[in-house]
Design an enzyme around this catalytic site. Sequence first.
Site, PDB file in Angstrom:
ATOM      1  CG  LEU A  46      31.734  14.251 -16.912  1.00  0.00           C
ATOM      2  CD1 LEU A  46      33.289  13.640 -15.761  1.00  0.00           C
ATOM      3  CD2 LEU A  46      30.570  14.293 -16.616  1.00  0.00           C
TER       4      LEU A  46
ATOM      5  N   GLY B   1      46.869  10.810 -14.855  1.00  0.00           N
ATOM      6  CA  GLY B   1      46.107   9.078 -15.017  1.00  0.00           C
ATOM      7  C   GLY B   1      45.029   9.875 -15.752  1.00  0.00           C
TER       8      GLY B   1
ATOM      9  CB  CYS C 236      39.781  10.450 -20.798  1.00  0.00           C
ATOM     10  SG  CYS C 236      38.367   9.667 -21.161  1.00  0.00           S
TER      11      CYS C 236
HETATM   12  C1  UGA Z   1      40.067  14.936 -18.462  1.00  0.00           C
HETATM   13  C2  UGA Z   1      38.987  16.464 -19.523  1.00  0.00           C
HETATM   14  O1  UGA Z   1      40.051  17.449 -18.633  1.00  0.00           O
HETATM   15  C3  UGA Z   1      38.189  16.739 -19.367  1.00  0.00           C
HETATM   16  O2  UGA Z   1      37.429  17.583 -19.563  1.00  0.00           O
HETATM   17  C4  UGA Z   1      37.817  14.981 -20.183  1.00  0.00           C
HETATM   18  O3  UGA Z   1      36.321  15.354 -20.004  1.00  0.00           O
HETATM   19  C5  UGA Z   1      37.918  13.692 -19.576  1.00  0.00           C
HETATM   20  O4  UGA Z   1      38.664  13.564 -19.563  1.00  0.00           O
HETATM   21  C6  UGA Z   1      37.755  13.143 -20.192  1.00  0.00           C
HETATM   22  O5  UGA Z   1      37.590  12.591 -21.214  1.00  0.00           O
HETATM   23  O6  UGA Z   1      37.013  11.347 -19.503  1.00  0.00           O
HETATM   24  P1  UGA Z   1      40.044  13.851 -15.919  1.00  0.00           P
HETATM   25  O7  UGA Z   1      40.514  12.612 -16.624  1.00  0.00           O
HETATM   26  O8  UGA Z   1      39.030  13.233 -15.167  1.00  0.00           O
HETATM   27  O9  UGA Z   1      39.423  15.275 -17.275  1.00  0.00           O
HETATM   28  O10 UGA Z   1      40.640  14.744 -14.352  1.00  0.00           O
HETATM   29  P2  UGA Z   1      41.377  15.961 -15.094  1.00  0.00           P
HETATM   30  O11 UGA Z   1      41.329  16.905 -14.222  1.00  0.00           O
HETATM   31  O12 UGA Z   1      41.830  16.526 -16.862  1.00  0.00           O
HETATM   32  O13 UGA Z   1      43.177  15.196 -14.237  1.00  0.00           O
HETATM   33  C7  UGA Z   1      43.675  14.614 -15.215  1.00  0.00           C
HETATM   34  C8  UGA Z   1      45.109  13.887 -15.377  1.00  0.00           C
HETATM   35  O14 UGA Z   1      45.773  14.851 -15.010  1.00  0.00           O
HETATM   36  C9  UGA Z   1      45.119  14.170 -13.275  1.00  0.00           C
HETATM   37  O15 UGA Z   1      46.167  12.768 -12.627  1.00  0.00           O
HETATM   38  C10 UGA Z   1      45.847  15.209 -12.733  1.00  0.00           C
HETATM   39  O16 UGA Z   1      46.327  14.949 -10.899  1.00  0.00           O
HETATM   40  C11 UGA Z   1      47.141  15.155 -13.978  1.00  0.00           C
HETATM   41  N1  UGA Z   1      46.785  17.204 -13.901  1.00  0.00           N
HETATM   42  C12 UGA Z   1      45.553  18.193 -14.080  1.00  0.00           C
HETATM   43  C13 UGA Z   1      48.226  17.059 -13.261  1.00  0.00           C
HETATM   44  O17 UGA Z   1      48.972  16.876 -13.226  1.00  0.00           O
HETATM   45  N2  UGA Z   1      48.261  18.902 -13.374  1.00  0.00           N
HETATM   46  C14 UGA Z   1      47.297  19.672 -14.445  1.00  0.00           C
HETATM   47  O18 UGA Z   1      47.808  20.860 -13.754  1.00  0.00           O
HETATM   48  C15 UGA Z   1      45.887  19.147 -14.281  1.00  0.00           C
END
Ligand code: UGA
Length: 446
Positions: free
Chosen positions: A150, A256, A259
């Site tokens: 998630l 950020g 994980c």
């Molecule tokens: C991430 C993974 O997406 C999940 O599948 C996983 O379970 C989770 O880590 C975990 O291991 O706990 P999360 O860290 O909650 O989830 O959020 P994301 O939506 O993946 O975003 C992570 C970072 O990447 C954020 O800072 C977001 O702003 C950035 N991001 C995301 C971007 O800069 N561009 C994008 O296109 C997508």
Amino acid sequence: MAVIAKNCPDIKVEVVDINEIRIKAWNDNDVANLPVFEPGLAEIVKKSRKNNLSFSTDVESSIKNADMVFISVNTPIKEKGMGAGKTSDLRWVESCARQISKSAEGHTIVVEKSTLPVKTAQTIKDILDSSSMYTDKKSTFSVLSNPEFLAEGTAINDLENPDRVLIGGDDLDAMNSLKNIYLNWIPDEKIIFTNLWSSELSKLSANAMLAQRISSINSLSAICEVTGADIGDVANAIGMDTRIGNKFLKTGPGFGGSCFKKDILNLVYLSRYYGLNEVADFWQETLKINSWQQNRIYKQIVEKLFGNLAGKKIAILGFAFKENTNDTRESPAIDICKNLLNEGAFLNIHDCKVKKETIQKDLFNNGCIDENLSWSYKDNVYSALEETHAAILITEWSLYKTINWGEILSKLKKPFWIFDTRLILKPKELNKLGIKIWQLGYGNNI
Ligand code: UGA
């Protein structure tokens, strides 16, 4: 656990923790006080608490009565000793395993839910097996890996409609017991079985590949800025290739969250441990680009504000690592703000969900900066903007899309700069008001 409770009315879900304050907050009648903000979660907790979901500190008796125990504890990067800064600190996982071996009775299925370095299941198994050898209880255990995919902000939907559920293990009966829980709301074909190590490695690899995509698009954003290409168009053109797909191609201030960095560090550590230095170097680059992206945003700000931030007031729009969460772990806002403070800027920080105390801790833990003189917490976005020379948009909260810049214009210092690191503002409209805007992947073209 709340989503399991909601979908499986016949299963009693007991969430236990040794932290009394947190458990009290989870039991708070006012669900606005739950320790975690996640859209949709409060409603489920409120409803399920009346039925089959409970929160308590009675760890021992809960484990004693449980058929299945999920280990869902923090596994941050180790701060001291061997592997410091590189691998996960497993002290809480180990202490859970010891607690389970002490309290469990009969046969217990132990499920790793925390994200862990590959082969951690073996540690849990060793602790469970060895301690049960020395008691009369003759407890037995099966260890499974069931990593969580998630994402924060969309957690409920991700759990209700997952792409897949991964169960790793070597005891088919135990694996089927866990599968039967998920079958209450997830189709059979989405539940996959692997061995323990594949399951653990898949979790790290999925996060590493997602993070790598972000570093790839962020590296391209810099090329766009110098060549006149448009990062939105480039991402769109790339994403329309079905082999690549269009998700996770948004450029931003760097990833950020708790994980991505940790999981890549674990992958790098594992690779080096096995002498796979080229593999380690490959993944390490993903992290290098991530810090570089944050750093170059900061440099752009200093440059555009005439190389001097001393005595200037800057509005920070958003401190969470992404929208719809109050989590700031590894948020790009932390390093960007620290760098700006270091240049002598005064920051007005606004976020839709992050509390003042969290920001205070994130920025001033080391105590090297006098917080009273260097920043102010603003719970209103317009008062955050008043008398500032620039605004840095770091988190993509929808609220920021609706700011009426015309209304606040007379209270902004001129020339006024906006640094939009999420590409959610409309540059042409802002330019008409005389506001200068720099957007990632467009740079000086606007
Ligand atoms: C991430 C993974 O997406 C999940 O599948 C996983 O379970 C989770 O880590 C975990 O291991 O706990 P999360 O860290 O909650 O989830 O959020 P994301 O939506 O993946 O975003 C992570 C970072 O990447 C954020 O800072 C977001 O702003 C950035 N991001 C995301 C971007 O800069 N561009 C994008 O296109 C997508």
